[in-house]
Scaffold this active site. Structure first.
Site, PDB file in Angstrom:
ATOM      1  N   GLU A  57       0.988  -1.256   0.058  1.00 24.27           N
ATOM      2  CA  GLU A  57      -0.077   0.026   0.028  1.00 24.27           C
ATOM      3  C   GLU A  57       1.079   1.166  -0.046  1.00 24.27           C
ATOM      4  OE1 GLU A  57      -3.881   2.294   2.449  1.00 24.27           O
ATOM      5  OE2 GLU A  57      -2.628   0.625   3.135  1.00 24.27           O
ATOM      6  N   CYS A 246      -6.507   1.322   3.137  1.00 22.88           N
ATOM      7  CA  CYS A 246      -7.314   2.628   3.015  1.00 22.88           C
ATOM      8  C   CYS A 246      -7.350   3.413   1.797  1.00 22.88           C
ATOM      9  CB  CYS A 246      -7.079   3.393   4.167  1.00 22.88           C
ATOM     10  SG  CYS A 246      -7.345   2.772   5.794  1.00 22.88           S
ATOM     11  N   ASN A 378     -12.207  -3.569   1.613  1.00 24.91           N
ATOM     12  CA  ASN A 378     -11.303  -3.636   2.436  1.00 24.91           C
ATOM     13  C   ASN A 378     -11.716  -2.757   3.556  1.00 24.91           C
ATOM     14  OD1 ASN A 378      -8.387  -3.562   3.340  1.00 24.91           O
ATOM     15  ND2 ASN A 378      -9.041  -1.413   3.595  1.00 24.91           N
ATOM     16  N   GLU A 379     -11.938  -3.764   4.738  1.00 24.24           N
ATOM     17  CA  GLU A 379     -12.042  -3.399   6.248  1.00 24.24           C
ATOM     18  C   GLU A 379     -13.626  -2.315   6.271  1.00 24.24           C
ATOM     19  OE1 GLU A 379      -8.859  -1.441   8.191  1.00 24.24           O
ATOM     20  OE2 GLU A 379      -7.762  -3.003   8.000  1.00 24.24           O
TER      21      GLU A 379
END
Length: 824
Positions: A57, A246, A378-379
């Site tokens: 990332e 993120c 994602n999350e």
């Protein structure tokens, strides 16, 4: 494509940094006895070639100024206050004379909107990343620029530092409209503080001012920084998950357009990142800087192929995460993103004659990349909203590309209501694979080696996409190694696993810990990297079932003082009372006087106001104050709490030993979206209970914590909020045994995460073996860290000649040891 099995048998030989003969480690002052017993007649789980991989990332400036080899910062003058409040379009540039950044119809293209208008007789100088532009004596560096000027214009391009010239200047003749111009420098000496200057005697327009080392990883154009890429390659990862994190599901999901004001806080979308680099967008990075997208999806696929790893891209599900918690109800936008996912698969796998396969071919790769997995989301912290959208992605992808595995996720935590709900939905929907993430204390990893022992063998498989133990010390790496033995033992459930984050620029770090650290002159692997490398180079193909004795432990009650704290919140506390189980009053404070019973350990501003103990700094994080005796146990803590202002709620601590070892009830945490009980050990926190919840401003809450032995009950306004028993053993001795199918080697992997040596009787269950084993050992002080100048923990190779069907080996204190034993 994934590595073949032949490459997996070379691990220990490749890892040995010292080929020396060592005896069995000498007996330490303190020795604990263990046994390991193999059961070769039982069949253990098969381990896939893709078991361990990496997660990349763009955090900690991992891409621009990091893995992406470009040496010029802000090369296209696109930096903006939308990226960072301190940025301007001339960030990292110094002007001599007159120059201005222009956004008008004369721009290079619609996505690359800004360019530099350089007045006659003027110059601009770029300072690069970190301390400057790094060049090494005798090496070549390729300069390029897009320029527009009248015929007869000459650009003078130079490399220098404070001590003088680094390379002979180059003259670049420019004529007419926008064109790309190039030149090559050969560095006359080495410097980490170089500057690139472009000067012109006549007026000129400049864009995409670039300087690349000729010596990129595998000499790829628009390539990668060689030392970082080689450190990643040395891990021999089975997969590469990219681009986040993120980055994937934060920001706007809208497209760039004049109508949207060319907005800059846009979620990462793969189509922004392919095609000629001068036509790619730049964007605000979630982590507080700019990302150029020079390192884009094509480069990720190419790198995965170069290191023999399976590419695993992540696309947004149109439910934001990382604290934003929004879900789109725009069906047309959702359908556009679903089509983007389908187009991504075509970009990766389609023939060169297809729409997106043609784009890939034009970029230099006519053959498909062989994509087999794609992750959606994602999350996300909204499990129902996420799953309803995930289903639509999965249905569309499986209809058009039935061979693609579509990966789901389980939210941002390892437990709690969101986690449980997400897993229920994934099980009911018969999802193939579910991504789990957690960053917990070393203690948690030592306690949870058996996490996956009880997972449903017929349910979705697990992708452990992000995990780390909250530190880059050797005690952290030991705990992670112990946990990894449990991942391998459960390789029929845990199919993929990757430590995170991967890279960190030491001058620009938003997150710790990280696996590989770097600056503009060097890179080094953390102690965590050494553990990952040892496991990833010695996976094996099947688990050989084995059992081991544990470490004797004594259960003691939770004990400690009490505390109050806040996090980005102003709050008032009153009527604190601590009562022993036998009814004795241990502490009583109604704050009618002073706060002399309390000790302030952190930041913030505490004072007694109107008979309350008030923390008034609504920006300060962890303002802990404590009172009482660390020896207290079996007690009731009561307190009244009122939120006055700020982002979160209350933190009520108990079992406080010191500022790094305590429990606290975190009410209204995570931007007032969740409440939890967290345990801190040596400064690293893990979550014991978590559930959604908010705290109202101005309302007074009656809170009570009852501690009995290892059990804790929590009450809010007289109603049981939850209870837990913290009785998991933090087992420091863990092991797993695997077999390498190609060589027949047994690989006995032992983690001894304690200060005493582990004298271990090993019974191979009747297997015939060679008397000699290749040994690789990682060992060090629990607080040891690897730095640029000091590799405190590195693998040491040796030979042990005492192997038989039953033998004894003493594993050093605080060590990870792999014994590679020949069969037959």
């Amino acid at each position: 494509m994934p590595r073949n099995r032949f490459t997996r048998g070379l691990g220990v030989t490749a890892l040995l940094t010292a080929s020396v003969m060592l005896p069995v480690p000498a007996q330490a002052e303190s020795v604990t006895d263990y046994t390991i017993t193999l059961n070769p007649g039982a069949r253990g789980a098969a381990i896939d070639d893709t078991m361990y991989g990496i997660f990349f990332e763009d955090i900690n400036r991992a891409a621009d100024g990091g893995l992406y080899a470009e040496l010029v910062q802000n090369r296209s003058f696109e930096y903006s206050t939308a990226d960072n409040t301190s940025y301007t379009p001339l960030t990292s540039w110094a002007v001599r004379g007159t120059a201005r950044v222009v956004d008008d119809a004369g721009r290079l293209n619609e996505r690359n909107r800004n360019y530099l208008s350089l007045a006659a007789g003027s110059a601009v100088t770029n300072s690069g990343y970190n301390t400057g532009i790094r060049v090494e004596q005798g090496k070549q560096y390729d300069f390029s620029v897009w320029a527009r000027a009248e015929a007869g214009t000459t650009l003078t391009v130079g490399l220098q530092d404070a001590a003088g010239t680094l390379a002979s200047a180059r003259e670049v003749a420019v004529s007419g409209g926008w064109k790309k111009y190039t030149a090559t420098f050969t560095a006359g000496r080495t410097s980490s503080r170089g500057r690139l200057t472009v000067a012109s005697a006549r007026a000129a327009a400049l864009d995409m001012v670039s300087l690349f080392p000729r010596d990129t990883y595998k000499n790829q154009p628009n390539g990668l920084r060689k030392d970082l890429a080689e450190k990643i390659e040395a891990l021999r990862p089975g997969f590469v998950r990219f681009p986040g994190g993120c980055l994937v599901n934060t920001g706007s999901m809208e497209d760039y357009s004049a109508a949207s004001g060319w907005q800059r806080k846009r979620a990462y979308q793969w189509k922004d990142t392919v095609g000629p680099v001068e036509q790619r967008a730049t964007n605000a990075n979630f982590w507080g800087y700019n990302q150029s997208y020079g390192l884009g999806y094509y480069e990720y696929f190419r790198f995965s192929e170069d290191i023999g790893a399976m590419p695993l891209p992540v696309v947004p599900a149109l439910v934001t995460g990382c604290g934003q918690n929004r879900a789109t109800n725009d069906d047309a936008l959702l359908q556009r993103h679903i089509q983007d996912a389908l187009d991504l698969i075509e970009f990766a796998n389609g023939p060169a004659t297809s729409t997106w396969g043609k784009v890939r071919a034009q970029m230099g790769h006519p053959e498909p990349f062989g994509l087999t997995h794609i992750q959606v989301g994602n999350e996300e912290n909204l499990p129902h909203e996420f799953y309803s959208r995930f289903q639509k992605f999965r249905t569309a992808i499986e209809a058009k590309h039935p061979g693609i595995t579509v990966v789901s996720n389980s939210g941002p935590d390892d437990e709690g209501t969101v986690f449980d709900t997400a897993w229920r939905l994934n099980r009911e929907g018969k999802v193939a694979m579910v991504d789990e993430h957690y960053y917990n204390s070393p203690e948690w990893f030592l306690q949870n080696n058996n996490r996956y022992d009880s997972y449903d063998r017929q349910g979705p498989k697990v992708f452990l996409g992000e995990y780390a133990s909250q530190g880059n010390g050797w005690r952290n790496a030991l705990a992670e190694a112990a946990f990894m033995t449990g991942l391998e033992r459960n390789a029929d459930v845990v199919k993929l696993a990757s430590y995170a984050p991967l890279l960190a620029n030491e001058a620009a770090t938003q997150w710790r810990p990280d696996m590989i650290w770097f600056n503009n002159r060097a890179s080094w692997g953390s102690v965590n990297y050494e553990v990952q490398k040892l496991f990833m180079n010695n996976v094996g193909d099947r688990v050989v079932p084995s059992t081991a004795t544990g470490t004797p432990g004594v259960s003691v009650p939770i004990s400690g003082a009490v505390g109050l704290s806040t996090w980005a919140t102003s709050a008032a506390y009153d009527d604190v009372r601590v009562t022993a189980a036998d009814g004795r009053t241990l502490l009583s404070d109604d704050f009618s006087g002073d706060a002399s019973k309390w000790t302030h350990h952190g930041v913030g501003s505490w004072s007694v106001q109107n008979g309350q103990y008030v923390q008034t700094d609504a920006a300060a994080e962890n303002t802990l104050v404590t009172a009482g005796d660390p020896a207290w146990h079996d007690y009731d803590l009561k307190v009244k709490a009122t939120k006055k202002s700020g982002r979160e709620g209350f933190l009520v601590a108990f079992g406080v030993k010191d500022t790094g070892n305590y429990y606290w009830w975190n009410l209204g945490g995570w931007n007032n979206t969740q409440s939890a009980v967290e345990r801190a050990v040596a400064g690293g926190k893990s979550t014991l209970i978590s559930k959604p919840g908010t705290i109202e401003t101005g309302r007074t809450y009656d809170l009570e914590v009852k501690v009995r032995g290892r059990q804790v009950s929590l009450y809010m306004d007289g109603v049981l909020w939850d209870r837990f028993t913290d009785d998991k053993q933090a087992e420091p001795f863990r092991q797993v045994v695997t077999e390498d199918a190609r060589t027949g080697d047994l690989i006995v992997k032992v983690v001894n995460a304690q200060d005493s040596a582990a004298r271990t009787a090993i019974d191979l269950g009747g297997l015939r073996v060679s008397s000699q084993a290749h040994v690789t050992t990682l060992a060090g002080d629990p607080d040891a860290v690897n730095t640029e100048s000091d590799a405190a923990v590195v693998p040491v190779g040796s030979t042990f000649s005492g192997v038989s069907g039953k033998f004894t080996y003493t594993f050093p204190a605080n060590s990870v040891t792999f014994l590679r034993i020949k069969r037959g």
